[in-house]
Motif scaffolding. Structure first.
Motif, PDB file in Angstrom:
ATOM      1  N   LYS A  98       0.836  -1.202   0.000  1.00 14.88           N
ATOM      2  CA  LYS A  98       0.000   0.000   0.000  1.00 14.88           C
ATOM      3  C   LYS A  98       0.867   1.247   0.000  1.00 14.88           C
ATOM      4  CE  LYS A  98      -4.135  -1.750   2.324  1.00 14.88           C
ATOM      5  NZ  LYS A  98      -5.063  -1.548   3.465  1.00 14.88           N
ATOM      6  N   THR A  99       0.401   2.244  -0.713  1.00 12.11           N
ATOM      7  CA  THR A  99       1.068   3.532  -0.678  1.00 12.11           C
ATOM      8  C   THR A  99       0.664   4.260   0.595  1.00 12.11           C
ATOM      9  OG1 THR A  99      -0.753   4.664  -1.801  1.00 12.11           O
ATOM     10  CG2 THR A  99       0.933   3.658  -3.194  1.00 12.11           C
ATOM     11  N   GLN A 100       1.354   5.374   0.875  1.00  8.84           N
ATOM     12  CA  GLN A 100       1.045   6.134   2.082  1.00  8.84           C
ATOM     13  C   GLN A 100      -0.390   6.627   2.061  1.00  8.84           C
ATOM     14  OE1 GLN A 100       3.977   8.939   3.716  1.00  8.84           O
ATOM     15  NE2 GLN A 100       2.423  10.509   3.578  1.00  8.84           N
ATOM     16  N   ALA A 101      -0.874   7.094   0.917  1.00  9.57           N
ATOM     17  CA  ALA A 101      -2.245   7.596   0.823  1.00  9.57           C
ATOM     18  C   ALA A 101      -3.256   6.494   1.072  1.00  9.57           C
ATOM     19  CB  ALA A 101      -2.477   8.237  -0.554  1.00  9.57           C
ATOM     20  N   MET A 156       3.264   7.929   8.219  1.00  6.74           N
ATOM     21  CA  MET A 156       3.658   9.126   7.466  1.00  6.74           C
ATOM     22  C   MET A 156       4.963   9.684   8.041  1.00  6.74           C
ATOM     23  SD  MET A 156      -0.172  10.796   7.555  1.00  6.74           S
ATOM     24  CE  MET A 156       0.331  12.317   6.766  1.00  6.74           C
ATOM     25  N   PRO A 157       6.049   8.953   7.939  1.00  4.65           N
ATOM     26  CA  PRO A 157       7.307   9.361   8.586  1.00  4.65           C
ATOM     27  C   PRO A 157       7.881  10.669   8.053  1.00  4.65           C
ATOM     28  CG  PRO A 157       7.675   7.515   7.081  1.00  4.65           C
ATOM     29  CD  PRO A 157       6.196   7.690   7.183  1.00  4.65           C
ATOM     30  N   LYS A 158       7.544  11.039   6.830  1.00  5.25           N
ATOM     31  CA  LYS A 158       8.095  12.254   6.250  1.00  5.25           C
ATOM     32  C   LYS A 158       7.230  13.481   6.520  1.00  5.25           C
ATOM     33  CE  LYS A 158      10.521   9.854   2.489  1.00  5.25           C
ATOM     34  NZ  LYS A 158      10.693   9.764   1.030  1.00  5.25           N
ATOM     35  N   HIS A 213       2.818  18.840  12.829  1.00  6.10           N
ATOM     36  CA  HIS A 213       1.530  19.545  12.810  1.00  6.10           C
ATOM     37  C   HIS A 213       0.588  18.935  11.772  1.00  6.10           C
ATOM     38  CE1 HIS A 213       3.500  21.722   9.451  1.00  6.10           C
ATOM     39  NE2 HIS A 213       2.261  21.933   9.015  1.00  6.10           N
ATOM     40  N   GLU A 214       1.117  18.399  10.690  1.00  6.25           N
ATOM     41  CA  GLU A 214       0.272  17.740   9.691  1.00  6.25           C
ATOM     42  C   GLU A 214      -0.301  16.440  10.254  1.00  6.25           C
ATOM     43  OE1 GLU A 214       2.535  19.142   5.587  1.00  6.25           O
ATOM     44  OE2 GLU A 214       3.163  17.295   6.572  1.00  6.25           O
ATOM     45  N   VAL A 215       0.526  15.698  10.990  1.00  7.82           N
ATOM     46  CA  VAL A 215       0.060  14.444  11.586  1.00  7.82           C
ATOM     47  C   VAL A 215      -1.003  14.728  12.649  1.00  7.82           C
ATOM     48  CG1 VAL A 215       0.751  12.395  12.879  1.00  7.82           C
ATOM     49  CG2 VAL A 215       2.273  13.336  11.140  1.00  7.82           C
ATOM     50  N   ASN A 271       9.058   7.551  21.238  1.00  5.99           N
ATOM     51  CA  ASN A 271       9.607   7.678  19.888  1.00  5.99           C
ATOM     52  C   ASN A 271       9.216   8.979  19.204  1.00  5.99           C
ATOM     53  OD1 ASN A 271      10.826   5.156  20.098  1.00  5.99           O
ATOM     54  ND2 ASN A 271       9.037   4.090  19.270  1.00  5.99           N
ATOM     55  N   ILE A 272       8.245   9.693  19.781  1.00  8.88           N
ATOM     56  CA  ILE A 272       7.786  10.940  19.152  1.00  8.88           C
ATOM     57  C   ILE A 272       7.747  12.083  20.169  1.00  8.88           C
ATOM     58  CG2 ILE A 272       6.499   9.968  17.215  1.00  8.88           C
ATOM     59  CD1 ILE A 272       3.994  10.017  18.890  1.00  8.88           C
ATOM     60  N   GLY A 273       8.721  12.128  21.069  1.00  8.18           N
ATOM     61  CA  GLY A 273       8.802  13.236  22.025  1.00  8.18           C
ATOM     62  C   GLY A 273       7.904  13.041  23.220  1.00  8.18           C
ATOM     63  N   GLY A 274       8.047  11.940  23.915  1.00  8.34           N
ATOM     64  CA  GLY A 274       7.121  11.550  24.963  1.00  8.34           C
ATOM     65  C   GLY A 274       7.035  12.485  26.150  1.00  8.34           C
TER      66      GLY A 274
END
Length: 323
Positions: free
Chosen positions: A6-9, A237-239, A243-245, A172-175
């Motif tokens: 699957k693609t990201q979308a 969506m690692p890239k 704020h988008e996530v 892993n994302i600034g806990g």
């Protein structure tokens, strides 16, 4: 035959419209300041109406027959003792008879003469209800203050545990910043509940403590659900920028959060209406602040916690780049 990757979308269910939550920082700060201002105005205008278990005072129990208006009883007692008065109905454990439980704060106990004066005033105001003194107790405030102190310690301990738990779970994302942001959201919810009680002139009693603890559990659960969605989308969506996530995750969770809020708030609203109809006003100190706190919890889990988190992460990233 190999499966097509699957693609990201395709992997992320992207709504047709994504709301920009992270651009509402000024609105969030304005609401937070507004709550504090209203609380301060309420404290100056009304003060904190501590209940008898925290301030000390007297609790009287009267037996009666027929039907009695508790508001009229409150006015009669207030005219004698000149203090904040709480009146509620009850039943005797001995014979199931009707009882009035009257409590009011005071620095000194009720003397025999004042007690007799109060009983006579009630008999005069309600001559057809056969009012008789059943029990009388002076309440020592020390035990209540100790209970309040323990509750405050418990809340602080819970906040520390929440920070540590979220910091580990979302490491892993600034806990750590996520944990601190969730505590900011919890503080907002507690302030909303306390402000509601102060503005409406409710007593600060054991119900208030129960409201605060309930809101803490509800709000942190909502926040962790949002954080989980952010973590999942971040992995897909690692890239993408944080704020988008966050905007995508909040948009995906918006309907679920609103539906949950409507269910819980509606329950509290129904309880409030029933309490008003039946006259058990003492429960209002639980249902009304909790209802406002639940509404605030829905708002803070979507706006305050993740947006504050994103703001702090942005500051940290900018500082690192500058260094």
């Amino acid at each position: 035959m190999s499966k097509k990757k699957k693609t990201q979308a395709e992997a992320v269910a992207v709504p047709s419209k994504i709301y920009d939550f992270c651009s509402k920082k000024k609105m969030i700060l304005g609401i937070f300041i507004g709550v504090i201002v209203v609380l301060l105005v309420g404290l100056i205008a009304r003060g904190v109406n501590f209940a008898i278990e925290f301030k000390g005072g007297t609790m009287l129990t009267y037996s009666y027959s027929g039907d009695v208006d508790t508001n009229a009883v409150k006015d009669t007692v207030k005219g004698v003792v000149n203090s904040n008065v709480n009146v509620r109905r009850g039943e005797s454990l001995d014979d199931g008879g009707n009882q009035l439980i009257i409590s009011f704060t005071s620095n000194e106990g009720l003397t025999v003469d004042r007690q007799t004066e109060l009983t006579n005033a009630l008999r005069t105001a309600f001559p057809d209800n056969a009012i008789e003194l059943y029990d009388s107790n002076d309440v020592n405030p020390s035990s209540g203050r100790e209970f309040l102190l323990k509750c405050m310690v418990a809340v602080i301990f819970a906040a520390v545990v929440i920070i540590i738990y979220i910091a580990f779970r979302f490491r892993n994302i600034g806990g750590w910043l996520a944990g601190l942001s969730s505590v900011v959201a919890l503080l907002h919810d507690v302030l909303v509940a306390i402000t509601t009680s102060v503005i409406l002139g409710f007593e600060f009693n054991s119900n208030t403590v129960a409201v605060i603890l309930t809101i803490l559990g509800y709000s942190i659960n909502n926040t962790i659900v949002i954080y989980d969605r952010i973590r999942e989308n971040h992995a897909l969506m690692p890239k993408a920028e944080l704020h988008e996530v966050i905007n995508l995750s909040n948009t995906q969770s918006l309907k679920r959060s609103i539906r949950t809020s409507i269910t819980t708030v509606s329950t509290m609203f129904i309880i409030t209406v029933v309490v008003l109809v039946t006259g058990y006003d003492s429960l209002l100190t639980f249902s009304v602040p909790l209802m406002m706190g639940l509404i605030s919890g829905t708002y803070t889990s979507i706006f305050v916690a993740p947006v504050t988190w994103q703001w702090w992460m942005g500051k940290k990233s900018a500082k690192a780049k500058k260094a």
